[in-house]
Each structure stands twice: as structure tokens, then as C-alpha cells.
Scaffold this motif. Structure first.
Motif, PDB file in Angstrom:
ATOM      1  N   ALA A   1     -10.794  14.924 -13.460  1.00  0.00           N
ATOM      2  CA  ALA A   1      -9.384  15.128 -13.787  1.00  0.00           C
ATOM      3  C   ALA A   1      -8.560  15.289 -12.518  1.00  0.00           C
ATOM      4  O   ALA A   1      -8.977  15.959 -11.573  1.00  0.00           O
ATOM      5  CB  ALA A   1      -9.231  16.376 -14.663  1.00  0.00           C
ATOM      6  N   GLY A   2      -7.380  14.664 -12.499  1.00  0.00           N
ATOM      7  CA  GLY A   2      -6.462  14.804 -11.384  1.00  0.00           C
ATOM      8  C   GLY A   2      -6.615  13.769 -10.288  1.00  0.00           C
ATOM      9  O   GLY A   2      -5.843  13.753  -9.336  1.00  0.00           O
ATOM     10  N   VAL A   3      -7.591  12.886 -10.433  1.00  0.00           N
ATOM     11  CA  VAL A   3      -7.858  11.872  -9.411  1.00  0.00           C
ATOM     12  C   VAL A   3      -6.926  10.676  -9.595  1.00  0.00           C
ATOM     13  O   VAL A   3      -6.539  10.328 -10.708  1.00  0.00           O
ATOM     14  CB  VAL A   3      -9.336  11.428  -9.493  1.00  0.00           C
ATOM     15  N   THR A   4      -6.566  10.033  -8.482  1.00  0.00           N
ATOM     16  CA  THR A   4      -5.873   8.751  -8.507  1.00  0.00           C
ATOM     17  C   THR A   4      -6.791   7.689  -7.901  1.00  0.00           C
ATOM     18  O   THR A   4      -7.302   7.866  -6.793  1.00  0.00           O
ATOM     19  CB  THR A   4      -4.560   8.798  -7.709  1.00  0.00           C
ATOM     20  N   VAL A   5      -6.999   6.619  -8.654  1.00  0.00           N
ATOM     21  CA  VAL A   5      -7.764   5.472  -8.149  1.00  0.00           C
ATOM     22  C   VAL A   5      -6.755   4.395  -7.791  1.00  0.00           C
ATOM     23  O   VAL A   5      -5.965   3.959  -8.622  1.00  0.00           O
ATOM     24  CB  VAL A   5      -8.774   4.957  -9.191  1.00  0.00           C
ATOM     25  N   GLY A   6      -6.781   3.957  -6.545  1.00  0.00           N
ATOM     26  CA  GLY A   6      -5.751   3.089  -6.004  1.00  0.00           C
ATOM     27  C   GLY A   6      -5.793   1.662  -6.521  1.00  0.00           C
ATOM     28  O   GLY A   6      -6.744   1.230  -7.188  1.00  0.00           O
ATOM     29  N   ARG A   7      -4.761   0.917  -6.175  1.00  0.00           N
ATOM     30  CA  ARG A   7      -4.591  -0.467  -6.612  1.00  0.00           C
ATOM     31  C   ARG A   7      -5.781  -1.335  -6.167  1.00  0.00           C
ATOM     32  O   ARG A   7      -6.192  -1.295  -5.016  1.00  0.00           O
ATOM     33  CB  ARG A   7      -3.299  -1.038  -6.034  1.00  0.00           C
TER      34      ARG A   7
ATOM     35  N   ASP B   1      -6.309   2.272  -2.039  1.00  0.00           N
ATOM     36  CA  ASP B   1      -6.078   0.899  -2.488  1.00  0.00           C
ATOM     37  C   ASP B   1      -7.116  -0.044  -1.895  1.00  0.00           C
ATOM     38  O   ASP B   1      -7.399   0.010  -0.688  1.00  0.00           O
ATOM     39  CB  ASP B   1      -4.687   0.410  -2.063  1.00  0.00           C
ATOM     40  N   TYR B   2      -7.705  -0.898  -2.740  1.00  0.00           N
ATOM     41  CA  TYR B   2      -8.668  -1.932  -2.362  1.00  0.00           C
ATOM     42  C   TYR B   2     -10.026  -1.375  -1.906  1.00  0.00           C
ATOM     43  O   TYR B   2     -10.876  -2.131  -1.427  1.00  0.00           O
ATOM     44  CB  TYR B   2      -8.114  -2.849  -1.265  1.00  0.00           C
ATOM     45  N   ALA B   3     -10.258  -0.070  -2.079  1.00  0.00           N
ATOM     46  CA  ALA B   3     -11.526   0.510  -1.625  1.00  0.00           C
ATOM     47  C   ALA B   3     -12.667   0.188  -2.585  1.00  0.00           C
ATOM     48  O   ALA B   3     -12.489   0.135  -3.804  1.00  0.00           O
ATOM     49  CB  ALA B   3     -11.384   2.020  -1.480  1.00  0.00           C
TER      50      ALA B   3
ATOM     51  N   THR C   1     -11.236 -16.218  -0.300  1.00  0.00           N
ATOM     52  CA  THR C   1      -9.889 -16.817  -0.349  1.00  0.00           C
ATOM     53  C   THR C   1      -9.251 -16.993   1.021  1.00  0.00           C
ATOM     54  O   THR C   1      -8.254 -17.706   1.148  1.00  0.00           O
ATOM     55  CB  THR C   1      -8.958 -15.939  -1.190  1.00  0.00           C
ATOM     56  N   GLY C   2      -9.776 -16.299   2.038  1.00  0.00           N
ATOM     57  CA  GLY C   2      -9.164 -16.328   3.359  1.00  0.00           C
ATOM     58  C   GLY C   2      -7.993 -15.373   3.500  1.00  0.00           C
ATOM     59  O   GLY C   2      -7.391 -15.280   4.575  1.00  0.00           O
ATOM     60  N   SER C   3      -7.659 -14.639   2.437  1.00  0.00           N
ATOM     61  CA  SER C   3      -6.552 -13.678   2.506  1.00  0.00           C
ATOM     62  C   SER C   3      -6.892 -12.553   3.479  1.00  0.00           C
ATOM     63  O   SER C   3      -8.049 -12.126   3.590  1.00  0.00           O
ATOM     64  CB  SER C   3      -6.281 -13.089   1.120  1.00  0.00           C
ATOM     65  N   ARG C   4      -5.860 -12.083   4.201  1.00  0.00           N
ATOM     66  CA  ARG C   4      -6.049 -11.054   5.211  1.00  0.00           C
ATOM     67  C   ARG C   4      -5.291  -9.786   4.808  1.00  0.00           C
ATOM     68  O   ARG C   4      -4.232  -9.855   4.181  1.00  0.00           O
ATOM     69  CB  ARG C   4      -5.567 -11.559   6.569  1.00  0.00           C
ATOM     70  N   TYR C   5      -5.864  -8.650   5.179  1.00  0.00           N
ATOM     71  CA  TYR C   5      -5.333  -7.353   4.784  1.00  0.00           C
ATOM     72  C   TYR C   5      -5.323  -6.424   5.988  1.00  0.00           C
ATOM     73  O   TYR C   5      -6.219  -6.483   6.839  1.00  0.00           O
ATOM     74  CB  TYR C   5      -6.203  -6.718   3.682  1.00  0.00           C
ATOM     75  N   GLN C   6      -4.326  -5.553   6.030  1.00  0.00           N
ATOM     76  CA  GLN C   6      -4.228  -4.565   7.110  1.00  0.00           C
ATOM     77  C   GLN C   6      -4.574  -3.190   6.566  1.00  0.00           C
ATOM     78  O   GLN C   6      -4.102  -2.795   5.491  1.00  0.00           O
ATOM     79  CB  GLN C   6      -2.821  -4.551   7.688  1.00  0.00           C
ATOM     80  N   GLU C   7      -5.381  -2.464   7.311  1.00  0.00           N
ATOM     81  CA  GLU C   7      -5.790  -1.124   6.899  1.00  0.00           C
ATOM     82  C   GLU C   7      -4.688  -0.109   7.221  1.00  0.00           C
ATOM     83  O   GLU C   7      -4.137  -0.121   8.318  1.00  0.00           O
ATOM     84  CB  GLU C   7      -7.088  -0.741   7.610  1.00  0.00           C
ATOM     85  N   THR C   8      -4.378   0.750   6.235  1.00  0.00           N
ATOM     86  CA  THR C   8      -3.410   1.831   6.400  1.00  0.00           C
ATOM     87  C   THR C   8      -4.032   3.119   5.882  1.00  0.00           C
ATOM     88  O   THR C   8      -5.128   3.113   5.318  1.00  0.00           O
ATOM     89  CB  THR C   8      -2.110   1.534   5.623  1.00  0.00           C
ATOM     90  N   ALA C   9      -3.309   4.207   6.015  1.00  0.00           N
ATOM     91  CA  ALA C   9      -3.817   5.491   5.530  1.00  0.00           C
ATOM     92  C   ALA C   9      -4.026   5.470   4.023  1.00  0.00           C
ATOM     93  O   ALA C   9      -4.926   6.138   3.490  1.00  0.00           O
ATOM     94  CB  ALA C   9      -2.872   6.611   5.920  1.00  0.00           C
ATOM     95  N   ALA C  10      -3.217   4.704   3.301  1.00  0.00           N
ATOM     96  CA  ALA C  10      -3.301   4.657   1.838  1.00  0.00           C
ATOM     97  C   ALA C  10      -4.308   3.609   1.358  1.00  0.00           C
ATOM     98  O   ALA C  10      -4.552   3.521   0.147  1.00  0.00           O
ATOM     99  CB  ALA C  10      -1.937   4.367   1.245  1.00  0.00           C
ATOM    100  N   GLY C  11      -4.849   2.812   2.265  1.00  0.00           N
ATOM    101  CA  GLY C  11      -5.758   1.741   1.887  1.00  0.00           C
ATOM    102  C   GLY C  11      -5.336   0.445   2.543  1.00  0.00           C
ATOM    103  O   GLY C  11      -4.698   0.445   3.586  1.00  0.00           O
ATOM    104  N   LEU C  12      -5.688  -0.664   1.909  1.00  0.00           N
ATOM    105  CA  LEU C  12      -5.314  -1.952   2.477  1.00  0.00           C
ATOM    106  C   LEU C  12      -3.975  -2.427   1.927  1.00  0.00           C
ATOM    107  O   LEU C  12      -3.594  -2.101   0.814  1.00  0.00           O
ATOM    108  CB  LEU C  12      -6.376  -3.012   2.149  1.00  0.00           C
TER     109      LEU C  12
END
Length: 199
Positions: A125-131, A147-149, A182-193
Motif C-alpha cells: 500500500a502507498g507505492v507508486t509504480v512508474g510509467r 519510470d521504465y525500471a 527499436t533503436g529508441s534512446r532514453y536519458q536517465e533521470t532521478a525519476a527514471g528514464l
């Protein structure tokens, strides 16, 4: 599959062996046998709730959501659009449960857009699972997931990143991840990708 009642109100399908007390259900949603949905539940369009699920009042289910069999959603749970829950995923909503307690405080749990929770996982309870996050089967999710983890284990820990389709990402350079599919690229941030096109 053709949708029963399509074109005539209601434009969603409820199996005759289920009990659905809400009418706040979007078009194209399918609710199968032995499901009980209480009044006060909101369900979006084109979602699927499979057999033997229970949805308590106050739950919010977005559009294009899939609930596989044997899932119970308690008050305080919100599922955003495109969420997938594998069979027998378990949620809780009380951090201090006691029988017959009338002075309880329920925690809110949020599963964000596009996230997938593997079969037999448990979500505290109380957890957030990111996008677009993904949990492996049997995970015990006791903390927020970025996000994306990609997480799995007991307790669930992060073991990498995935793309929107659930494919594991590879490191491209410092702080940059790439999808081999897909070749898509993502940048890592504190909140996820974050997809680089969105940065």
C-alpha cells in the motif's frame, strides 16, 4: 472478437455470471465471469477484467487496462491507461491492518501509464509504480518504482531498464540507454528514464 451490445447502450460487455454495480464503464470494456465490481468504481474504455476479480468502491481503472484472473483491487488503488496486471497480483491498502478497526487510514497506490506487474506479485500500500515499468513474476514491491525500471525479487530491486514494449535496454553511453529492438534512446533521470525526444 465482436463486442456484445456494440452500438446499443451499454456499449460494454458484462458476463451474466458477474455482479457489476457501477455504470461508469467505458465503451468496449469486457467484464468476464465471476467478477464483482462495486458501486463508485470508474473503468475506462477498451479494458478487460478477467474471471474471478473483485474491485472495491473508489478504485479507478483507466482505458486499455488488462486485469488477468484472480486480482482484487481495494479502495485507494488507481490504474492509469495501458496498465497490465498478471494473474493473481495482490494489492493492499492498509499499512496497519487490524480486524474490526474503525479508525483506519488507507494508503493510495498508483500504477502509472503503461506499467506491467508480473503474475503473483504483491504491491505494498502507498507505492507508486512508474510509467512503463515492469515487474517480474512473484515480485514483492515495497517501494516506489521509477519510470521504465525493470524490477524483480523479494523485496523487488531494480535490475535494469525496459522500453515501452518491455524489451530490456542496453547502455549506450553515460546516462543514455538504447532499445536493441527499436533503436529508441532514453536519458536517465532521478525519476527514471525519459525518451530523448521528450527531453
Amino acid at each position: 472478437m465482436p463486442i456484445p451490445n456494440a452500438g446499443t447502450p451499454p456499449s460494454y460487455y458484462v458476463h451474466p455470471a458477474s455482479l457489476v454495480e457501477t455504470t461508469d464503464i467505458g465503451a468496449g470494456t469486457l467484464i468476464w465471469a465471476f467478477v464483482h465490481v462495486l458501486d463508485g468504481v470508474s473503468i475506462g474504455t477498451n479494458s478487460t477484467i478477467c474471471d474471478h476479480c473483485f474491485v472495491e468502491n473508489g478504485v479507478v481503472i483507466g482505458s486499455n487496462v488488462t486485469l488477468k484472473c484472480g486480482i482484487y483491487l481495494w479502495k485507494g488503488v488507481t490504474l492509469e491507461d495501458n496498465v497490465f496486471l498478471g494473474p493473481n497480483v495482490v494489492f493492499t491498502n492498509d499499512l496497519h491492518p487490524r480486524s474490526k478497526n474503525t479508525n483506519f487510514v488507507l494508503a493510495s497506490t498508483l500504477i502509472q501509464q503503461g506499467a506491467s506487474i508480473g503474475a503473483n506479485s504483491t504491491v505494498l500500500a502507498g507505492v507508486t509504480v512508474g510509467r512503463y515499468a515492469l515487474s517480474g513474476i512473484g515480485s514483492v514491491i515495497t517501494r516506489n518504482v521509477r519510470d521504465y525500471a525493470l524490477v524483480y525479487g523479494n523485496p523487488a530491486r531494480q535490475h535494469g531498464w525496459v522500453d515501452e514494449n518491455g524489451h530490456k535496454l542496453s547502455a549506450a553511453e553515460e546516462g543514455i540507454w538504447i532499445s536493441p529492438e527499436t533503436g529508441s534512446r532514453y536519458q536517465e533521470t532521478a525519476a527514471g528514464l525519459v525518451p530523448l525526444s521528450a527531453v
